[in-house]
Design a protein around this motif. Structure first.
Motif, PDB file in Angstrom:
ATOM      1  N   ASP A  45       0.865  -1.182   0.000  1.00 48.05           N
ATOM      2  CA  ASP A  45       0.000   0.000   0.000  1.00 48.05           C
ATOM      3  C   ASP A  45       0.905   1.237   0.000  1.00 48.05           C
ATOM      4  OD1 ASP A  45      -1.703   2.118   0.508  1.00 48.05           O
ATOM      5  OD2 ASP A  45      -2.981   0.974   1.865  1.00 48.05           O
ATOM      6  N   LEU A  46       0.940   1.937  -1.128  1.00 47.34           N
ATOM      7  CA  LEU A  46       1.863   3.075  -1.262  1.00 47.34           C
ATOM      8  C   LEU A  46       1.461   4.253  -0.391  1.00 47.34           C
ATOM      9  CD1 LEU A  46       2.483   3.034  -5.135  1.00 47.34           C
ATOM     10  CD2 LEU A  46       3.896   2.037  -3.330  1.00 47.34           C
ATOM     11  N   ASP A  47       0.190   4.412  -0.122  1.00 45.81           N
ATOM     12  CA  ASP A  47      -0.263   5.552   0.682  1.00 45.81           C
ATOM     13  C   ASP A  47       0.142   5.399   2.145  1.00 45.81           C
ATOM     14  OD1 ASP A  47      -1.418   6.802  -1.522  1.00 45.81           O
ATOM     15  OD2 ASP A  47      -3.330   5.753  -1.248  1.00 45.81           O
ATOM     16  N   SER A  48      -0.036   4.210   2.705  1.00 45.37           N
ATOM     17  CA  SER A  48       0.306   4.003   4.113  1.00 45.37           C
ATOM     18  C   SER A  48       1.739   3.528   4.300  1.00 45.37           C
ATOM     19  CB  SER A  48      -0.653   2.975   4.733  1.00 45.37           C
ATOM     20  OG  SER A  48      -0.448   1.683   4.150  1.00 45.37           O
ATOM     21  N   GLY A  49       2.334   2.980   3.238  1.00 46.28           N
ATOM     22  CA  GLY A  49       3.679   2.451   3.344  1.00 46.28           C
ATOM     23  C   GLY A  49       3.734   1.019   3.845  1.00 46.28           C
ATOM     24  N   GLN A  50       2.584   0.406   4.186  1.00 47.01           N
ATOM     25  CA  GLN A  50       2.552  -0.967   4.684  1.00 47.01           C
ATOM     26  C   GLN A  50       2.713  -1.959   3.528  1.00 47.01           C
ATOM     27  OE1 GLN A  50       2.064  -2.360   7.982  1.00 47.01           O
ATOM     28  NE2 GLN A  50       2.824  -0.298   8.453  1.00 47.01           N
ATOM     29  N   MET A  51       3.491  -3.029   3.787  1.00 46.12           N
ATOM     30  CA  MET A  51       3.690  -4.087   2.787  1.00 46.12           C
ATOM     31  C   MET A  51       3.399  -5.438   3.445  1.00 46.12           C
ATOM     32  SD  MET A  51       7.103  -5.240   0.660  1.00 46.12           S
ATOM     33  CE  MET A  51       7.092  -3.851  -0.464  1.00 46.12           C
ATOM     34  N   HIS A  52       2.434  -6.161   2.885  1.00 45.32           N
ATOM     35  CA  HIS A  52       2.099  -7.501   3.390  1.00 45.32           C
ATOM     36  C   HIS A  52       2.923  -8.536   2.631  1.00 45.32           C
ATOM     37  CE1 HIS A  52      -0.120 -11.012   4.704  1.00 45.32           C
ATOM     38  NE2 HIS A  52      -0.267 -11.356   3.416  1.00 45.32           N
TER      39      HIS A  52
END
Length: 695
Positions: free
Chosen positions: A26-33
């Motif tokens: 998720d580029l907006d939040s910076g989270q990567m699963h």
């Protein structure tokens, strides 16, 4: 017994068995699963990963991380939907392993990316070196970029120091991976090492080496071919004289490039590396191209310095070879040539002992920057010096110098200020020909510009005028013990692209806050120019009258009044109003001007030799105006009839002034009047002095 697998196999099982995991970023939040298989590929336990890129950094070396960031940024900015790349990860046992990533970019309707969904897989079984093409492409772009950036920066280098500064900058050549960058310049039969690079890998013991010596830099210069050294053993075997200096350093390979300009060697560039291995053909080509660009910049800088040194030498040869010691004064001079190659400026200064405690100082500037300007400068300096030495008054000497320049028919003009000081009495006479106003710094540190009545620049046709005036009126003031007179050319105060007043304000602040010693103050003022004023040459002259500062008071300001000179009374009125504003009597400026005008008129109408007006602030806080003339006839008050055209002058002075009187002088008389200033005017500060100068 083998584990039973349903047919056809599920997609997640197919991916897992082939060590292929998935990620969702998720580029907006910076989270990567990362799914469990992706975590295994990265050799991360679930408790070691918090869903951020920072947690992945422990497994990705910095150089690989930077390369991957660049690849992703390129895809996002380029509007692409997919990207893929090989990169190495650092395993738990310290070894490295190839990994491959492939991502699909999701974008909003406006094209802004917001999510990347992709696959992360173990690429250790891919044939040969799977990341080699990518690394080669990245390395090629990086090295080409270094050459382009370095060449662009060196295009602005104008001196050898500019070139060496670029080479010593880690941002310039550090991307090549070198731990040291060295530049040598051919000097006769030797090579002079003038620049050393990063990490303290410079070898000072071989700062000078002969071209025929057994050193790699010498060989590159002799053969005009680059010298590549691929290992420490090669350093030791091929160059045993250099090896003792290389052995303690973290150097494992190196290259020495000849710097060739117009078919001849002018120097050599040495790059030392901390890696082993040969240089590829592509690396060699890039390094040779880099050496060619540096050679052109270095030759241009060397030619510029030679031409600049020649121009400055010619200029200095036309200036006084020494400044005489003058009893009663301390003098400092400075000259700085323009940074414009072989162009020569026309700025000059001179100091002329006249005798009997009198001294003349001048400063000037001939129009233009060429050999003609320099030649005219030398002629003007000598002829003006000759006129002063012959005993001509300052105004006459300046007028004759202007006529001399017109007779040369050069279509050039020059500006000049000449000051003649009597160091016994402090009387200072100034004459100005289109030049900057001089500055006086008082013994208490306050300073102000002196409003010197000016004439046209030298060489211009004189204005049509009546009477016998020279066209260059003389302004007289008092230079007290401890006071300093400052003369300069516009190269010191003008700033390229800036408001003209900015440089003058900086100059005045530096004078006010600077040291008392004239030599130290001159250095401070020259430092103001720096590189900002490099387009014009500059001359500076400081004269400080020796002795302790006099008790507080101010002035006198003097102005000669010549018969038939239409500008004389106007200039005198200007001085009166300036003095009134500076010395706290601005509300009485009209009264002072009217009274002074009546006394000036009497002196000019009733005498043949003209006169002189003098203004000063007495320690008691009174502004005293004195008009001296050569007539011994004393003025007297008389009643004027209703229709009389004269006779009211002294009545006006009597009504306007707080006091007035007449004093007999040996060669004539002095008529004076006084006006009481405010109490604060008894100790005027720098702002008041500046107001007096600016009127």
């Amino acid at each position: 017994m083998a584990e039973k697998v349903d047919w056809p196999a599920r997609p997640d099982l197919s991916l897992a068995l082939n060590r292929m995991g998935t990620f969702d970023w998720d580029l907006d939040s910076g989270q990567m699963h990362l799914d469990p298989t992706a975590l295994e590929v990265m050799e991360l336990r679930p408790d070691e990963y918090n869903g951020t890129l920072l947690a992945l950094r422990k497994r990705i070396p910095p150089d690989e991380s930077a390369r991957m960031d660049a690849r992703v940024a390129q895809a996002l900015k380029g509007g692409r939907d997919h990207y893929g790349a090989y990169f190495r990860i650092r395993r738990r046992d310290g070894s490295s392993r190839w990994t491959h990533i492939q991502g699909h970019i999701l974008r909003h309707s406006n094209g802004r990316p917001y999510r990347i969904i992709g696959v992360l897989r173990d690429a250790s079984l891919d044939p040969r070196d799977p990341g080699l093409p990518g690394r080669q492409d990245e390395g090629r772009r990086r090295m080409t970029g270094v050459v382009e950036r370095t060449t662009a920066i060196l295009a602005h280098a104008r001196t050898v120091n500019d070139v060496t500064d670029v080479l010593k900058d880690p941002e310039a050549l550090g991307h090549l991976g070198a731990v040291s960058v060295m530049l040598g310049i051919v000097d006769g039969g030797r090579i002079h090492l003038v620049a050393e690079g990063q990490l303290g890998s410079y070898v000072p013991e071989i700062e000078y080496t002969r071209i025929d010596a057994a050193f790699p830099m010498s060989k590159a210069v002799r053969t005009l071919q680059p010298v590549f050294l691929r290992s420490r053993e090669e350093f030791q075997e091929r160059y045993p004289l250099l090896w003792p200096y290389i052995e303690p350093l973290s150097v494992r390979s190196g290259v020495y490039l000849p710097l060739i300009a117009q078919g001849r060697p002018i120097g050599a560039l040495g790059l030392l590396y901390s890696r082993d291995g040969d240089f590829t053909a592509e690396e060699r080509n890039v390094l040779v191209a880099l050496g060619s660009g540096i050679a052109q910049s270095l030759q241009r800088a060397m030619l510029f310095e030679q031409e600049h040194d020649l121009a400055e030498g010619l200029q200095r040869a036309m200036l006084p070879r020494r400044i005489p010691e003058v009893p009663g004064a301390r003098i400092a001079v400075r000259y700085r040539a323009a940074r414009m190659g072989r162009d020569i400026g026309g700025d000059w200064y001179d100091v002329i002992p006249i005798g009997e405690g009198r001294i003349g100082v001048m400063i000037g500037d001939v129009e233009g920057h060429d050999t003609d300007a320099a030649a005219l400068m030398g002629q003007l300096r000598i002829v003006l010096r000759a006129y002063v030495t012959e005993g001509h008054t300052p105004g006459t000497a300046m007028s004759r110098a202007s006529a001399f320049l017109r007779e040369l028919e050069t279509d050039r003009f020059a500006t000049c200020t000449y000051a003649e000081a009597d160091l016994n009495t402090g009387r200072l006479q100034l004459v100005r020909a289109g030049h900057l106003d001089p500055v006086v710094r008082r013994g208490d540190g306050s300073c102000h510009r002196v409003a010197v009545a000016g004439g046209l620049p030298l060489g211009l046709p004189p204005r049509e005028r009546s009477g016998t005036g020279s066209g260059y009126p003389v302004t007289t003031l008092e230079l007290h013990p401890g006071d300093t007179l400052l003369l300069c050319t516009d190269g010191l105060v003008e700033r390229r692209g800036a408001d003209p007043d900015v440089g003058m304000r900086e100059f005045m602040e530096a004078v006010r806050d600077g040291p008392t010693d004239v030599e130290e103050l001159a250095d401070v003022l020259c430092d103001l120019v720096g590189d900002a004023g490099g387009g014009d040459d500059m001359a500076l002259l400081l004269l400080r009258r020796r002795g302790s500062p006099a008790p507080r008071g101010s002035g006198p300001l003097r102005q000669h009044l010549a018969p038939g000179d239409p500008e004389g009374p106007a200039t005198a009125r200007h001085l009166v109003r300036a003095a009134a504003a500076a010395w706290g009597a601005g509300e009485r400026a009209d009264e002072m001007e009217l009274a002074a005008d009546e006394l000036i008129t009497n002196a000019l109408v009733h005498t043949d030799g003209g006169g002189e007006i003098s203004l000063r602030l007495t320690p008691e806080g009174r502004i005293r105006i004195e008009i001296e003339d050569t007539s011994s006839a004393l003025p007297r008050r008389r009643e004027a009839g209703d229709w009389a055209v004269s006779g009211r002058g002294l009545m006006l002075v009597d009504r306007l002034a707080d006091a007035w009187g007449v004093e007999a002088r040996g060669s004539g008389k002095c008529v004076w009047c006084e006006f009481l200033a405010t109490s604060a005017a008894a100790t005027p500060g720098p702002a008041a002095q500046t107001a007096a100068a600016n009127g």
